[in-house]
Structures are given as C-alpha cells and as structure tokens.
Design an enzyme around this catalytic site. Structure first.
Site, short mmCIF file in Angstrom:
data_model
loop_
_atom_site.label_atom_id
_atom_site.label_comp_id
_atom_site.label_asym_id
_atom_site.label_seq_id
_atom_site.Cartn_x
_atom_site.Cartn_y
_atom_site.Cartn_z
N GLY A 96 0.78 -1.22 0.00
CA GLY A 96 0.00 0.00 0.00
C GLY A 96 0.81 1.28 0.00
N GLY A 98 4.34 1.43 -0.97
CA GLY A 98 5.60 1.39 -1.70
C GLY A 98 5.83 0.11 -2.47
CG ASP A 218 3.01 -5.40 10.90
OD1 ASP A 218 1.94 -6.01 11.03
OD2 ASP A 218 3.41 -4.94 9.81
#
Length: 410
Positions: A96, A98, A218
C-alpha cells in the site's frame, strides 16, 4: 534477473566527491524533515560493517545516544541506475505504501569491490503513512544490531523537481519470507524442524527488541524474512514504537497492523504492551502447525478463522493430529507438535499478564526442538473419515491475498 548490471564510474575521485555531497545533502534533508533522527547521531557512515559491540543498553533510547547511525546515504540517481530506472521486471514486493526492487550497488561506494545485491524500497508519494514509517525505519534500524533483525544499509531522501523521493536500501533476503514457504502454491513443503528453527530465530529477534523496550507491533509470517541459509530476520519496522516507561504498563496508540494477528487488548482499547507481540507470535505458531493462514475466506464458515478452528482440536485431544499441516505427510514428532500447540495457547491467553515473556518462549522452543530431535517419527497416520475430510479441506487452493505492507524479499 541476469540483466542486472552495475554502472561503474570512470572517475573514482569524482564519484567520491559525489558520494560526500550526497551524504551532506541527505543529512540536511533528514534534519529538515526529521531532526530527531540526526540529533541522535552526528555522522552517517559509509561503513557497511555491523556497529561496534557495546554493553547491553537499557532501552532503545540508550542506543540513540550511544551509537552512530551506521548508514550510507544514496542519491536518487544511484538507486535508479541500480534498478534499471525502477524496472517492473525487478519488483520483488509491493504494498500500500511502496514497491520493493532487487538491485545492485557499489559495495561501500568503491567500484573496485564486487557489486552488492540489495533490496530497495521506494516510497509511494501518495502514501499518507509511508513517510512516517520511512522515518521510523531509518531511526530504528540505523542503530540496532542483531542477527535476527534485517540490516538497513542506507537511505535516500531527496526533494527534487519530480517531487519527494524517500527510499530505503536493505540487505537482500534471497529466500523471501516464511509466508512464501508456509503457504506455497507449489509442491515444496517446509520441513517441521526448519519451521521450528525459523520460529526460534524470530523469537530471539523479538526478545532482543523487548530487551530494548521496543514493541514490534507487526509480527506475522510475511515479516519474517529468510536469507540464503534460511536464517530468519524480522523486517518492516515502520510500525515499531518505544514501549512504556517507568510505572506505565502500556502505551496508547492508533490501532494499526494486520487483521488476525493483533492482540485483543490492542484491538479493543489501543493499549499496546510488549506482550502484544507475544500474542502475534502465538498466531504464527499455529500457522506453522496447521499450514493455514490466520484468515481464509474460502474455507467453510467454521474454519475461516484459524484461532476459532483450532480450539475444536485441543493439543491434549486425540483429534489434535487432524489440524496438523497435511503437506508434512506425518513427518513430524507427535509430542513435539502437541508441545508447540500448548506453547501457542499460552502466548494467546486473553489476559496479557498470563502470557509468557519472549525470553521464556525462546527457552520453551529450544526444549521442544531438543525433544523433537530425540523423538521417532513419522507419527502414526490418522485414518478416520473425519480426519480425511479435514485434510482435504486443508489442501484446498488458498485465496489470493494482497500485501498490506512491503517486505524486503526476493
């Protein structure tokens, strides 16, 4: 990929001057756009060696003051040449905010050295959160040093006539990600022991971050990258942030990340703790046990959410073997698989205080690997009708999913 070549300068002295100019220009741009990055480090070095060994710091804040940002500053032109003007043929990852390209650069800026294969992440100019994450990666990866954390070689920061250009240059990870090997569309199957070794390395990387009081935020299989020796390295630190200080038990932040991996307390309240990462680790443990993604919408309703599905097959039950990845063809230790599921259950405790620390997880994984090595397998094959039905559903073709982030993989 054989079409890659390196543009070598015929004037070494001129190139050195250009490199020094890029270095000064890059630092000036960082000072303007993110002074907090350059205030903590007086110099950016072209040296690609790992930072010097220092006593264990108390937190990431200590690293910012104790270590230089050992990063190389690239010009946009240099990275454009390294990727054939960002050729689509060299794209190895896309998300989203790069695109990641495979490229070759001069090692240490010296044309006499062999070229260095790298992964180059180019920020999408339209990405709203991309610039903030770019800054976070430069800040964090510029000072950390661990074998299970991907190495950031350098960056490019230019504001030219064509607009804002922000790029990151990483070491190249030739075996892509754990996700690519765990959920393949081809016949290759990641062996059981290799799955455990990868998770152990990832756990050691998380332990290092937590020792620095950094919350990764993450952790997922697509962010565990693998080098040519299948050594795992954590990547994509745009969402990482400093953990709570003093008597604080958490930090409150906007809820971001990947659906299916985030801890319940974070999703519900925005309260982020070190053990939020432990929960995400537990999710991936079940992914390596089952060979399934955390969410698969092409499955029957009862099986679409991995964590809901595995609850029906407890580690101590006779039915547990029904959820183990069928592509392993029973080539795994029964007791070891059950022990791993029990560890995953601990990591997934709803109350974060009941979850183990990553340091404890590392020790448990080492013990499971040791016990698995001494256990005879393949295990007995389950032949019940219900097991066969479950296994047929497991090997169904997985749905195509888009990447939410950009990984440094090839």
């Amino acid at each position: 990929m054989n079409c890659l070549f390196l543009f070598k300068s015929k004037k070494p002295r001129k190139q050195q001057k250009d490199n020094n100019k890029n270095k000064r220009k890059g630092k000036e741009l960082l000072q303007n756009s993110a002074p907090e990055l350059t205030n903590r480090s007086e110099t950016s070095s072209f040296n690609l060696q790992t930072p010097r060994s220092l006593p264990s710091p108390r937190s990431i804040k200590d690293l910012y003051t104790e270590r230089e940002q050992n990063l190389r500053v690239f010009s946009y032109e240099e990275l454009s040449k390294a990727t054939y003007v960002f050729s689509r043929k060299l794209v190895i990852g896309e998300g989203g905010f790069g695109i990641v390209y495979k490229g070759k650069i001069l090692s240490n800026g010296d044309s006499s050295d062999p070229p260095l294969v790298v992964a180059i992440k180019k920020l999408n100019r339209q990405g709203l959160q991309g610039h903030k994450q770019w800054l976070a990666e430069v800040q964090f990866l510029g000072v950390v040093n661990h074998p299970n954390v991907v190495k950031l070689i350098g960056y490019c920061s230019e504001d030219g006539e064509t607009g804002i250009e922000r790029l990151l240059v990483y070491e190249y990870m030739s075996n892509r990600s754990l996700e690519d090997h765990l959920f393949p569309r081809r016949s290759h199957t990641l062996p059981w022991k290799k799955r455990l070794e990868i998770m152990l390395g990832a756990a050691e990387g998380l332990t290092y971050l937590h020792d620095l009081k950094v919350i990764y935020r993450d952790f997922k299989s697509s962010n565990v990258l693998l080098d040519d020796q299948f050594c795992p390295k954590l990547s994509d630190f745009g969402l990482a942030r400093e953990g709570p200080d003093g008597d604080n038990t958490h930090v409150t932040t906007a809820r971001v990340g990947t659906h299916g991996y985030a801890a319940p307390e974070y999703v519900q309240t925005g309260h982020l703790r070190l053990k939020s990462d432990v929960y995400s680790f537990g999710v991936v443990l079940y992914e390596i046990i089952t060979g399934r993604r955390t969410i698969e919408r092409n499955k029957p309703v009862a099986e679409r959410r991995l964590l809901d599905w595995v609850k029906e097959y407890p580690a101590d039950s006779q039915r547990f073997s029904m959820i183990v990845d069928p592509r392993l063809r029973n080539n795994y230790p029964a007791a070891g698989a059950r022990s791993l599921a029990k560890l995953a259950d601990l990591c997934l405790k709803k109350n974060d205080k009941e979850r183990p620390t990553m340091e404890i997880v590392v020790e448990r994984l080492k013990k499971i690997i040791e016990e698995s090595d001494s256990e005879d397998y393949p295990m007995a094959t389950t032949t019940t009708k219900e097991s066969s039905q479950v296994r047929r559903r497991q090997v169904a073709k997985p749905e195509k999913q888009s990447l939410r982030g950009v990984s440094v993989r090839g």
